[in-house]
Design an enzyme around this catalytic site. Sequence first.
Site, PDB file in Angstrom:
ATOM      1  N   HIS A  39      37.769   8.121  15.988  1.00 39.76           N
ATOM      2  CA  HIS A  39      36.664   7.356  16.579  1.00 39.76           C
ATOM      3  C   HIS A  39      37.256   6.102  17.233  1.00 39.76           C
ATOM      4  O   HIS A  39      37.244   5.007  16.666  1.00 39.76           O
ATOM      5  CB  HIS A  39      35.643   6.977  15.504  1.00 39.76           C
ATOM      6  CG  HIS A  39      34.419   6.306  16.057  1.00 39.76           C
ATOM      7  ND1 HIS A  39      33.302   6.988  16.468  1.00 39.76           N
ATOM      8  CD2 HIS A  39      34.149   4.990  16.278  1.00 39.76           C
ATOM      9  CE1 HIS A  39      32.391   6.137  16.901  1.00 39.76           C
ATOM     10  NE2 HIS A  39      32.888   4.908  16.789  1.00 39.76           N
ATOM     11  N   HIS A  40      37.772   6.277  18.435  1.00 42.75           N
ATOM     12  CA  HIS A  40      38.446   5.188  19.149  1.00 42.75           C
ATOM     13  C   HIS A  40      38.332   5.454  20.643  1.00 42.75           C
ATOM     14  O   HIS A  40      38.778   6.494  21.135  1.00 42.75           O
ATOM     15  CB  HIS A  40      39.920   5.124  18.737  1.00 42.75           C
ATOM     16  CG  HIS A  40      40.646   3.915  19.255  1.00 42.75           C
ATOM     17  ND1 HIS A  40      41.136   3.855  20.540  1.00 42.75           N
ATOM     18  CD2 HIS A  40      40.957   2.729  18.664  1.00 42.75           C
ATOM     19  CE1 HIS A  40      41.724   2.681  20.722  1.00 42.75           C
ATOM     20  NE2 HIS A  40      41.628   1.980  19.603  1.00 42.75           N
TER      21      HIS A  40
END
Length: 613
Positions: free
Chosen positions: A408-409
Amino acid sequence: MVNLALLVGLLAWVATAVSAFDYGDALDKSLLFFEAQRSGKLPVNQLIKWRGDSGLYDGYSQGVNLVGGYYDAGDHVKFGLPMAYTVTMLSWAATDFRNEMVSLNQMGHNLEAIKWGTDYFIKAHPQPYVLWGQIGDGESDHCCWERAEDMTTSRMGYKLDPEHPGSDLAGETAAALAAASLAFKPYNSSYSGLLLVHAKQIFSFANRFRGFYDDSIQSAAKFYASSGYSDELLWAAAWLYRATNDEYYLKYVVDNAVSLGGTGWAVREFSWDNKYAGVQILLTKVLLDGAGGAYTETLKQYQAKADYFTCACLQKNDGYNVAMTPGGLLYVREWNNMQYAASAAFLMAVYSDYLVKANGVIKCPEAQVLPQDLLNFAKSQADYILGKNPRSLSYLVGYGQNYPIHVHHRGSSIASKSVLHSVVGCVEGFESWYKRVEPDPNVIYGALVGGPNNKDEFLDDRSNYEQTEPTISGTAPLVGLFCKLQAVSGNSGYHQGLPKPPQGSTPEYTSVPKPQSEIPVEFFHSITNTWTVGKDTYYRHKVIIKNKSQKPITYLKLYIENLTGSVWGISPTQQKNIYELPQWLKVLNPGSDCTFVYIQGGAQAKISIQSYH
């Protein structure tokens, strides 16, 4: 024969245990993560090539230069509290594990990571009682999925001042700058001195104007809410005592031990929000070093709470332990739990060192604990992170062959500008990249993801942000932890340093700084006066040049970078940035010294030797 078989089996197990994980490689990867999180104008030696310049006008609309610093996680907000904690952890590692870090050829890389944060903090502290604590807004930022280089969201800055206090954020920033001054002291005394000036001023601000930072910066409350500021005030004072040896700060933590909870709180967590365990172990070091003096009895109370935390981590606290998963991971809370395991493991590695040097032990309710037991526990958490867990998965991205590939980036999940030249819009990022089932196009080395739940279960899904989002405050404790474990693993010694970036380019690495003990001239830098004109703060810098060799020095020339103000006591040459001693001073004899002074605002000048005879 049975005994021989047992011996062979034991030796095989020991060999496997020693070589199971390459902590040096994990250290390399961890340091790379901070490059991926950089905001601002990136340096030419940037190794993570899928990142580009970003946030180049942060603060400008409000009349202040706030370019630089770190994005906190998979988003693009610069939250001051976790950023400051990150710098404190990196600096603690550089200070307590200096020899190990130098032997692994990583001190230069770690100092670069620290300085990227401290340079930003200096900019964020333009006046004694003003501290800019945040850039960007989490609400609007989280509504977009775009690269940092394409940002369209708000870059509003939020500041603390006497009318809008924030003792927790200011206290942690003061601690970070004080710890960083220790990290830089053997390599750059002038920069170390400047950091200490800011640390003292910010601590004074935090202590005099008390309040919760998220009351003043309310947009931070949903993302990094503070549970209190008492621990940060003690934390800052403890670091300032270690950095200055000024009894005022030791007296502060003793006089306020009860009112600020230092000797009252027995905790089972150490994190960006709760510093009590760190304070207690840091002050226990004073006691173990035999420097308690008149404050010994209060320091023993701090030590009792440090031992409580230790026993709780080692599951020997008569039932009052930190929870653990079936696979052996410390479990504090559901959201991004891995950061708590990493920080506890780092503390245990540090405390183990303190006990070894003092020949000390800890008497837990259920057993006597040796320093090696603390280090073994730290190793168990590191090994879980690197793959010794029920899923055989490395939770450190880029380490090993099996690690999360749907992190999640934003930057990791969207093709870089060098590959996809067009702008990726706010909504387009969600539609085209966030929802992709393919692996991230950019490997974000060293990212410690949130990790598994309390049953060791983990779902590698980009939308599962509680488990797949990394943070700088999560990876920061790993730098010291992996450094220590590599040094004692049986594979200690010189390490090759950071890996090549995936694009295959081979930029030059910044060499490890040379300690001042290896050059014939020593610089003693001090700031003798400060004053504020409008929004700008100016410093009077005094630099003493001392010949510490056994031979006279002639024709000494200095190379001075970033000198923007007036200078007295040395003469410029026809070469840019090159200065020489005045004509009347032909020789600098052994043990003698000379002095020059300069005045300027902002960061200090960088002084080094150009040549001498």
